[in-house]
Write an enzyme that holds these catalytic residues in place. Structure first.
Site, PDB file in Angstrom:
ATOM      1  N   HIS A 161     125.624 -24.662  33.852  1.00 47.29           N
ATOM      2  CA  HIS A 161     124.743 -25.062  32.064  1.00 47.29           C
ATOM      3  C   HIS A 161     123.408 -24.476  31.689  1.00 47.29           C
ATOM      4  O   HIS A 161     122.565 -24.689  32.696  1.00 47.29           O
ATOM      5  CB  HIS A 161     124.420 -26.389  32.026  1.00 47.29           C
ATOM      6  N   SER A 162     123.334 -23.956  31.045  1.00 46.50           N
ATOM      7  CA  SER A 162     122.188 -23.602  30.522  1.00 46.50           C
ATOM      8  C   SER A 162     121.377 -22.308  32.331  1.00 46.50           C
ATOM      9  O   SER A 162     122.671 -21.699  32.547  1.00 46.50           O
ATOM     10  CB  SER A 162     121.058 -24.545  30.996  1.00 46.50           C
ATOM     11  N   LEU A 163     120.392 -22.229  32.940  1.00 46.23           N
ATOM     12  CA  LEU A 163     119.850 -21.627  33.726  1.00 46.23           C
ATOM     13  C   LEU A 163     121.818 -21.622  35.047  1.00 46.23           C
ATOM     14  O   LEU A 163     121.279 -20.959  35.190  1.00 46.23           O
ATOM     15  CB  LEU A 163     118.937 -21.806  34.205  1.00 46.23           C
ATOM     16  N   SER A 219     124.007 -21.976  34.506  1.00 45.51           N
ATOM     17  CA  SER A 219     125.538 -20.492  34.550  1.00 45.51           C
ATOM     18  C   SER A 219     124.807 -18.951  34.756  1.00 45.51           C
ATOM     19  O   SER A 219     125.764 -18.313  35.228  1.00 45.51           O
ATOM     20  CB  SER A 219     125.903 -20.592  33.010  1.00 45.51           C
ATOM     21  N   PHE A 232     128.183 -23.750  29.861  1.00 43.06           N
ATOM     22  CA  PHE A 232     127.434 -24.250  28.843  1.00 43.06           C
ATOM     23  C   PHE A 232     126.338 -23.364  28.225  1.00 43.06           C
ATOM     24  O   PHE A 232     125.575 -23.929  29.100  1.00 43.06           O
ATOM     25  CB  PHE A 232     127.761 -25.550  29.093  1.00 43.06           C
TER      26      PHE A 232
END
Length: 698
Positions: free
Chosen positions: A347-349, A351, A493
């Site tokens: 999720h976010s960073l 990923s 995500f």
């Protein structure tokens, strides 16, 4: 028999009796046959305001009761619960997390409960006092002697009036010896016997069979959603949604015992990063004003800057890789019969961290000698195609056949000298262009990271591949660890991967490029997510097309989106018809009055022309409705399948995009549509499909 109760107490007792009679089924009459209470096991979760007692699932409670009944407490038997994620140490009555750090919680074998002061939650009595209550209840039922009073060590008094009315009086703390008896203090609490008589939802439990394992890596900061919950709590939600989606969409496969469940395990790197002492260093230089905001920035947003620092980037990637390898080993130890695959999600960073790790994995052991040089070259055919791209950029496409005949790939091209090119029959002018290109790229490469000739010019304009992403201006150079397994699919995500690649200088991703050890890649985002960026336009920048719309988990588009598209389609049709009518009227007014034959032919043209024009335009669907387009090739990054998937916003979110922007970035943990796509893609690799294909799904 006890003394007559005061009037206030009698009225409060009668009120409790009415509540109990309305909520509780009939029990044996006085003097009836005694039936032993059925215990249920609970654990205590320490919440911020107060403790909460939660029941184990029915199957976990049965396993704990079986171990308790077999007398295994003497040996301190460990019973796995909650799908194997927690162990219960029976003798110590402790529930301990297996895969992550968490404070151990108390466990009780519960039979008697009382209602708490500040809410309607029932709290279990201690096991020893519950035994006293049960013994008193048994005597009362057997002999028909009620109005029995028990006093606990801390002066709490419980009176068993009858099977339907049992009350608990809380003592008032006082140093005065002349205070009234505890039975006269305050409104009595309701007392219940057996878990079936209290309002609590007992979980049904999880399937024992695990088909697939997914590691989930969080983004910036210790909190992962709008309620400031940890990655463990958010992944718990994600797992719970997956269980409900399996029951709703994979029922046939479950009945045939083809499907068990997917296990999701959280990977935490934030605590390791901030335990390096950097927080103390930051505290010394942080200004005292707006203290809370500065602390929030230090704890969250600075994680992005830490990742772009070579020192702390190494700490982060080492932590993520070692933690995933540790969890994988531990999972296999506890599940020796597991034969499923492993996927990863970020999720976010998180990923971006996973993407960087995956791009630096070694494809096969036999390729180690190439990987040691930093080479991430594809097959020889792919290398020749890359040389063709370079020649095309230099406007030397006519010599592609010569280079292909000589089996020249990118690495061989950069080793060429003027003598080699002359022997190949390349004229002087093209030779100079090629040599100048090689020279300029070599200088640029040496200026960034000397000594690695195999990774030349990866941030240049012509190189379409992100396989050399760790070299170039602004990129972080780190020693990326290897994973102990090859992930099946990578799910991102709300991911900023596209933005970071662009900032690092990667303008295009080679359509032939795929992650070395992972053949599946899905970029999932909410339309209002301010952190999310697309990937597909970096692979095929010459085409404009929409991301894949994720179908709703109930099998259709959200109503407000269908209405919006319908109105868009109607407005375009109305606009085309209106323009056609205006064009006819304008042409009839602007034509000069001439002989009748000429006027008649002009009128016929005026009628035929505008009719054609709106028809041709009406055939083109509006941009907002363009969905059913021919298949688009987006390269091999996801095995030839689409990469970008957009969620459907909720009706309330469509009123104000800015208001729900933060929620859009944190919505994935409880999004049924996201979870269903993850399950669908995972089980497709095993040849298992949904009961009913969702409309619009790939």
């Amino acid at each position: 028999a006890p003394a007559q109760l005061p009037l206030a107490e009698r009225s409060s007792s009668s009120m409790a009796a009415r509540e109990a009679a309305a909520a509780e089924p009939a029990e044996p009459e006085p003097g009836g046959r005694y039936e032993a209470v059925v215990p249920h096991w609970f654990y205590c979760r320490a919440a911020e305001p107060r403790e909460r007692w939660l029941p184990f699932s029915a199957q976990d409670s049965e396993r704990l009761e079986a171990a308790h009944g077999a007398g295994k407490e003497q040996d301190d038997v460990v019973v796995p619960t909650s799908g194997g994620r927690y162990d219960v140490h029976l003798r110590a009555r402790r529930r301990v997390a297996v895969y992550w750090e968490e404070e151990a919680s108390e466990v009780r074998r519960c039979t008697w409960f009382y209602k708490g002061d500040k809410d309607n939650k029932f709290i279990p009595y201690s096991e020893s006092f519950s035994e006293e209550l049960e013994e008193a209840y048994m005597i009362a039922v057997t002999l028909g002697e009620w109005k029995r009073k028990l006093e606990s060590p801390n002066r709490e008094v419980i009176i068993l009036h009858n099977p339907k009315l049992m009350v608990h009086y809380h003592p008032v703390a006082s140093s005065d010896d002349w205070v009234s008896t505890p039975t006269e203090q305050g409104r009595p609490r309701t007392v219940k016997r057996g878990v079936e008589n209290i309002a609590v939802e007992i979980p049904s439990g999880e399937p024992l069979q695990i088909d697939h394992l997914v590691f989930v890596v969080h983004g910036i900061g210790p909190a992962c959603d709008i309620r400031f919950r940890s990655i463990v709590q958010c992944v718990n939600d994600f797992r719970n949604v997956s269980l409900s989606m399996l029951q709703a969409h994979f029922r046939k496969a479950q009945e045939q015992q083809q499907v068990g469940r997917v296990e999701f395990l959280p990977v935490n790197w934030h605590s390791s990063l901030h335990s390096t002492g950097v927080d103390v260093d930051l505290e010394r230089i942080t200004l005292p004003s707006i203290n809370r905001l500065r602390h929030f920035i230090n704890d969250t947003i600075l994680d992005v800057f830490f990742y772009n620092s070579s020192t702390y980037c190494q700490t982060i990637v080492d932590t993520v890789a070692s933690e995933m390898n540790r969890l994988h080993r531990l999972f296999l130890q506890r599940n020796p019969h597991f034969k499923g695959g492993v996927s990863i999600a970020g999720h976010s960073l998180g990923s971006l961290i996973l993407f960087d790790l995956l791009t630096n994995q070694k494809a096969d052991p036999e390729e180690d000698e190439h990987s040691a040089q930093g080479s991430r070259t594809s097959s020889s055919t792919g290398g020749v195609e890359e040389v063709k791209e370079i020649l095309k950029k230099l406007e030397l496409s006519e010599y592609c056949d010569v280079f292909e005949e000589e089996k020249m790939d990118r690495q061989a091209l950069f080793l060429c000298t003027e003598k080699n090119l002359k022997e190949m029959g390349i004229p002087l002018g093209p030779r100079m262009k090629i040599l100048h290109y090689i020279s300029s790229k070599t200088e640029k490469k040496d200026g960034v990271e000397p000594g690695s000739p195999s990774q030349l010019g990866d941030s240049s304009e012509d190189v379409r591949s992100c396989q050399y992403r760790d070299v170039g201006l602004g990129q972080v150079s780190a020693n990326y660890p290897q994973l102990n397994y090859k992930p099946t699919i990578f799910f991102a995500f709300g991911s900023p991967i596209g933005m970071f690649l662009t900032v690092r200088g990667v303008k295009r991703i080679d359509p032939n490029y795929s992650l070395p050890t992972c053949k599946g890649f899905f970029n999932i985002f909410h339309p209002f997510d301010p952190v999310a960026y697309r990937i597909e336009p970096m692979i095929v920048p010459e085409l404009e097309f929409e991301p894949m719309l994720l179908p709703h988990h109930k099998g259709r588009k959200r109503m407000h989106l269908e209405l919006k598209e319908g109105l868009t389609r109607m407005s375009v049709d109305l606009k085309n018809n209106l323009l056609g009518s205006l064009r006819v009227a304008w042409q009839s007014f602007t034509r000069a009055p001439v002989p009748a034959l000429e006027a008649a032919s002009a009128e016929a043209e005026a009628e035929a022309g505008p009719e054609k024009q709106p028809d041709t335009k009406a055939e083109e669907p509006p941009a907002a409705v363009k969905e059913e387009t021919p298949p688009i090739s987006v390269g091999r990054l996801n095995g030839g399948n689409r990469i970008d998937y957009v969620l459907q916003e909720k009706p309330i979110e469509s009123f104000n995009e800015y208001l729900f922007a933060l929620q859009g970035h944190l919505c994935y943990w409880e999004s049924e549509d996201t979870v269903l796509l993850v399950l669908k893609e995972i089980y497709q690799t095993q040849g298992i499909t949904l009961d009913q294909p969702l409309p619009g799904s790939q």
